[in-house]
Motif scaffolding. Structure first.
Motif, PDB file in Angstrom:
ATOM      1  N   TYR A 173      11.571   6.942   4.231  1.00 25.88           N
ATOM      2  CA  TYR A 173      11.621   8.017   3.238  1.00 25.88           C
ATOM      3  C   TYR A 173      12.186   7.586   1.886  1.00 25.88           C
ATOM      4  O   TYR A 173      11.702   8.057   0.835  1.00 25.88           O
ATOM      5  CB  TYR A 173      12.393   9.221   3.775  1.00 25.88           C
ATOM      6  CG  TYR A 173      12.481  10.333   2.770  1.00 25.88           C
ATOM      7  CD1 TYR A 173      11.346  11.058   2.422  1.00 25.88           C
ATOM      8  CD2 TYR A 173      13.685  10.626   2.125  1.00 25.88           C
ATOM      9  CE1 TYR A 173      11.410  12.062   1.472  1.00 25.88           C
ATOM     10  CE2 TYR A 173      13.752  11.627   1.178  1.00 25.88           C
ATOM     11  CZ  TYR A 173      12.612  12.343   0.855  1.00 25.88           C
ATOM     12  OH  TYR A 173      12.678  13.320  -0.099  1.00 25.88           O
ATOM     13  N   PRO A 174      13.187   6.700   1.799  1.00 23.91           N
ATOM     14  CA  PRO A 174      13.716   6.301   0.484  1.00 23.91           C
ATOM     15  C   PRO A 174      12.669   5.734  -0.470  1.00 23.91           C
ATOM     16  O   PRO A 174      12.896   5.723  -1.683  1.00 23.91           O
ATOM     17  CB  PRO A 174      14.777   5.253   0.836  1.00 23.91           C
ATOM     18  CG  PRO A 174      15.254   5.645   2.191  1.00 23.91           C
ATOM     19  CD  PRO A 174      14.016   6.131   2.898  1.00 23.91           C
ATOM     20  N   ASN A 175      11.522   5.305   0.046  1.00 26.31           N
ATOM     21  CA  ASN A 175      10.461   4.812  -0.840  1.00 26.31           C
ATOM     22  C   ASN A 175       9.974   5.893  -1.803  1.00 26.31           C
ATOM     23  O   ASN A 175       9.459   5.582  -2.883  1.00 26.31           O
ATOM     24  CB  ASN A 175       9.276   4.296  -0.018  1.00 26.31           C
ATOM     25  CG  ASN A 175       9.588   3.009   0.715  1.00 26.31           C
ATOM     26  OD1 ASN A 175      10.103   2.063   0.129  1.00 26.31           O
ATOM     27  ND2 ASN A 175       9.282   2.960   2.004  1.00 26.31           N
ATOM     28  N   PHE A 176      10.131   7.159  -1.434  1.00 32.12           N
ATOM     29  CA  PHE A 176       9.658   8.240  -2.292  1.00 32.12           C
ATOM     30  C   PHE A 176      10.478   8.371  -3.572  1.00 32.12           C
ATOM     31  O   PHE A 176      10.054   9.048  -4.506  1.00 32.12           O
ATOM     32  CB  PHE A 176       9.667   9.569  -1.531  1.00 32.12           C
ATOM     33  CG  PHE A 176       8.551   9.703  -0.546  1.00 32.12           C
ATOM     34  CD1 PHE A 176       7.269  10.033  -0.965  1.00 32.12           C
ATOM     35  CD2 PHE A 176       8.766   9.491   0.816  1.00 32.12           C
ATOM     36  CE1 PHE A 176       6.226  10.158  -0.051  1.00 32.12           C
ATOM     37  CE2 PHE A 176       7.741   9.608   1.730  1.00 32.12           C
ATOM     38  CZ  PHE A 176       6.461   9.940   1.299  1.00 32.12           C
ATOM     39  N   ALA A 177      11.643   7.767  -3.617  1.00 38.09           N
ATOM     40  CA  ALA A 177      12.481   7.833  -4.819  1.00 38.09           C
ATOM     41  C   ALA A 177      12.224   6.662  -5.763  1.00 38.09           C
ATOM     42  O   ALA A 177      12.791   6.620  -6.864  1.00 38.09           O
ATOM     43  CB  ALA A 177      13.959   7.870  -4.430  1.00 38.09           C
ATOM     44  N   ILE A 230      10.641  13.480   6.439  1.00 37.36           N
ATOM     45  CA  ILE A 230      12.056  13.227   6.136  1.00 37.36           C
ATOM     46  C   ILE A 230      12.850  13.036   7.420  1.00 37.36           C
ATOM     47  O   ILE A 230      13.708  12.154   7.524  1.00 37.36           O
ATOM     48  CB  ILE A 230      12.635  14.373   5.283  1.00 37.36           C
ATOM     49  CG1 ILE A 230      11.986  14.378   3.898  1.00 37.36           C
ATOM     50  CG2 ILE A 230      14.150  14.255   5.165  1.00 37.36           C
ATOM     51  CD1 ILE A 230      12.278  15.624   3.096  1.00 37.36           C
ATOM     52  N   ARG A 231      12.563  13.869   8.422  1.00 38.56           N
ATOM     53  CA  ARG A 231      13.307  13.783   9.680  1.00 38.56           C
ATOM     54  C   ARG A 231      12.916  12.566  10.510  1.00 38.56           C
ATOM     55  O   ARG A 231      13.779  11.891  11.086  1.00 38.56           O
ATOM     56  CB  ARG A 231      13.065  15.049  10.518  1.00 38.56           C
ATOM     57  CG  ARG A 231      13.781  16.283  10.012  1.00 38.56           C
ATOM     58  CD  ARG A 231      13.605  17.452  10.970  1.00 38.56           C
ATOM     59  NE  ARG A 231      12.249  18.009  10.947  1.00 38.56           N
ATOM     60  CZ  ARG A 231      11.343  17.806  11.882  1.00 38.56           C
ATOM     61  NH1 ARG A 231      11.633  17.053  12.945  1.00 38.56           N
ATOM     62  NH2 ARG A 231      10.141  18.347  11.791  1.00 38.56           N
ATOM     63  N   LEU A 242       0.827  -1.215   0.000  1.00 33.83           N
ATOM     64  CA  LEU A 242       0.000   0.000   0.000  1.00 33.83           C
ATOM     65  C   LEU A 242       0.859   1.261   0.000  1.00 33.83           C
ATOM     66  O   LEU A 242       0.502   2.267  -0.632  1.00 33.83           O
ATOM     67  CB  LEU A 242      -0.943  -0.022   1.203  1.00 33.83           C
ATOM     68  CG  LEU A 242      -2.065  -1.067   1.121  1.00 33.83           C
ATOM     69  CD1 LEU A 242      -2.689  -1.291   2.485  1.00 33.83           C
ATOM     70  CD2 LEU A 242      -3.124  -0.656   0.095  1.00 33.83           C
ATOM     71  N   ILE A 243       1.987   1.219   0.699  1.00 32.02           N
ATOM     72  CA  ILE A 243       2.909   2.361   0.658  1.00 32.02           C
ATOM     73  C   ILE A 243       3.376   2.593  -0.773  1.00 32.02           C
ATOM     74  O   ILE A 243       3.363   3.725  -1.273  1.00 32.02           O
ATOM     75  CB  ILE A 243       4.103   2.126   1.595  1.00 32.02           C
ATOM     76  CG1 ILE A 243       3.655   2.205   3.057  1.00 32.02           C
ATOM     77  CG2 ILE A 243       5.218   3.146   1.329  1.00 32.02           C
ATOM     78  CD1 ILE A 243       4.726   1.806   4.056  1.00 32.02           C
ATOM     79  N   TYR A 244       3.782   1.521  -1.453  1.00 31.60           N
ATOM     80  CA  TYR A 244       4.201   1.653  -2.849  1.00 31.60           C
ATOM     81  C   TYR A 244       3.047   2.158  -3.715  1.00 31.60           C
ATOM     82  O   TYR A 244       3.239   3.005  -4.592  1.00 31.60           O
ATOM     83  CB  TYR A 244       4.689   0.310  -3.395  1.00 31.60           C
ATOM     84  CG  TYR A 244       5.877  -0.293  -2.691  1.00 31.60           C
ATOM     85  CD1 TYR A 244       6.780   0.509  -1.983  1.00 31.60           C
ATOM     86  CD2 TYR A 244       6.095  -1.665  -2.716  1.00 31.60           C
ATOM     87  CE1 TYR A 244       7.870  -0.055  -1.338  1.00 31.60           C
ATOM     88  CE2 TYR A 244       7.187  -2.240  -2.067  1.00 31.60           C
ATOM     89  CZ  TYR A 244       8.065  -1.427  -1.383  1.00 31.60           C
ATOM     90  OH  TYR A 244       9.139  -1.993  -0.745  1.00 31.60           O
ATOM     91  N   ASP A 268      14.774  13.242  -4.530  1.00 33.31           N
ATOM     92  CA  ASP A 268      14.411  11.963  -3.896  1.00 33.31           C
ATOM     93  C   ASP A 268      13.005  11.953  -3.308  1.00 33.31           C
ATOM     94  O   ASP A 268      12.687  11.127  -2.461  1.00 33.31           O
ATOM     95  CB  ASP A 268      15.437  11.594  -2.822  1.00 33.31           C
ATOM     96  CG  ASP A 268      15.582  12.646  -1.737  1.00 33.31           C
ATOM     97  OD1 ASP A 268      14.818  13.643  -1.745  1.00 33.31           O
ATOM     98  OD2 ASP A 268      16.453  12.470  -0.862  1.00 33.31           O
ATOM     99  N   GLY A 269      12.137  12.855  -3.732  1.00 29.31           N
ATOM    100  CA  GLY A 269      10.760  12.860  -3.232  1.00 29.31           C
ATOM    101  C   GLY A 269      10.043  14.123  -3.682  1.00 29.31           C
ATOM    102  O   GLY A 269      10.653  14.983  -4.310  1.00 29.31           O
TER     103      GLY A 269
END
Length: 384
Positions: free
Chosen positions: A182-186, A175-176, A104-106, A217-218
């Motif tokens: 967070y890397p999933n956004f790339a 991001i923090r 679902l995140i993807y 990256d996002g």
């Protein structure tokens, strides 16, 4: 209260003047993370239709559930008929499916799945209406003062609004707080059960563009007829991160071009300068009735500021504190402020703390200080 000017270091070299960024976006917000500097604002606090960019709030709720242990990456959620029938961008889940949280995140980040958002909302809160109430409560807690959400996907609704500043602050929080997620956004592609059309890729244009000296990256695009084309974006250059939000562009191409132009401007028209190294004493301040006559004032982590090209000679640095500072003083006590004023940006205010303990003087020391103070007043009265 006393104010002292500090000479600006000669290291602030001259350069071509930075020009204000004239954006075609109807609303925009640009933020330098390292220095905490807002580089540009345009209608940034106006609540506007955020379209799919508000999916960042849905993802925040899901990320927090993961962090708190309420769900795991392999937790599965059911798919309701409401989720299945959602229009617009889709992950293409069906009622018989049990997608995992990871899928679902993807589906939300890459496919911008409206159906995936409803699955998450119902899986976490029981219904989308209940989830919207939880999102609004959390948004208020996060300080998003121009946000009101009525659904999980950004589906057009007169009451569904976010400001570009709120979207940017939310991106900074994500991001923090979630460096592992967070890397999933790339990620650029995801095809759930081979149902997603081959051209249904991450719409963030900067992931494909990039540059020789910075990398995007996002985070999330958005588009509806009312909102126009928008993007919550982030890019990084040599450890320096810029977050930006734009909305109201007229086309996908305009969004891509404006985003690239804005990131180039943010990285190439501003330079990071160290005004006060960590641990360096900024000023030695007089102490009243202490075992020492002066105490050093410093900053906890130094002071780095982002300076627009060409205005280095206009930077003003002030140290502000009450003088003399009464004893006792403990190392680390906040005793003043260092205020940096740079044309075109908000002031940077950094607390000044004591570098050492200064106990209160004994009886004789206090008497000596009192006598000296009376003598000073007498001199002032005679010479005044």
């Amino acid at each position: 209260m006393r104010t002292f000017l500090i000479w600006i270091a000669a290291a602030l070299a001259m350069a071509a003047p930075a020009r204000a960024f004239d954006t075609a976006a109807t609303s925009a917000w640009v933020y330098d993370v390292q220095s905490g500097t807002v580089l540009m604002e345009k209608n940034a606090d106006v609540p506007l239709p955020p379209a799919s960019m508000s999916k960042l709030m849905t993802l925040t709720m899901l990320f927090e559930a993961l962090r708190d242990g309420r769900v795991a990456m392999d937790t599965t959620f059911p798919v309701s008929e409401k989720a299945w029938r959602m229009g617009g961008s889709k992950m293409f889940v069906e009622p018989a499916d049990r997608p995992t949280v990871e899928e679902l995140i993807y589906g939300i980040i890459i496919n911008s799945g409206n159906d995936a958002c409803v699955v998450v909302a119902e899986g976490l809160a029981g219904s989308e209406d209940a989830f919207a109430r939880l999102m609004n409560e959390r948004a208020a807690q996060l300080g998003l003062t121009h946000t009101t959400l009525t659904n999980s996907s950004g589906w057009p609704d007169p009451g569904h609004r976010m400001s570009m500043e709120d979207l940017g602050l939310l991106a900074d929080y994500m991001i923090r707080e979630f460096p592992d997620l967070y890397p999933n956004f790339a990620m650029t592609s995801f095809n759930y059960k081979d149902r997603v059309p081959s051209n249904a890729r991450n719409r963030n244009p900067l992931l494909a563009i990039g540059a020789a000296d910075w990398t995007a990256d996002g985070l999330k695009t958005g588009h509806t007829q009312e909102a126009g084309y928008g993007l919550v974006g982030s890019a990084i250059q040599d450890g320096r991160r810029v977050i930006f939000v734009i909305s109201g562009l007229q086309s996908d191409r305009a969004r891509a071009e404006e985003s690239e132009r804005l990131v180039n401007w943010a990285f190439r028209q501003f330079t990071m300068q160290s005004l006060v190294p960590a641990g360096e004493t900024v000023v030695s301040a007089p102490v009243w009735l202490g075992t020492a006559s002066r105490v050093g004032l410093t900053t906890a982590n130094g002071v780095n500021v982002l300076v627009p090209a060409g205005v280095q000679d206009e930077v003003r640095v002030e140290v502000v504190y009450d003088s003399p500072i009464p004893a006792p003083i403990a190392r680390g006590d906040r005793l003043g402020q260092l205020v940096v004023t740079i044309p075109g940006t908000r002031d940077t205010v950094t607390p000044l703390i004591a570098t050492q303990d200064v106990p209160e003087a004994g009886f004789l020391g206090r008497m000596k200080g009192a006598v000296m103070q009376l003598g000073q007043r007498a001199i002032t009265a005679v010479t005044g």
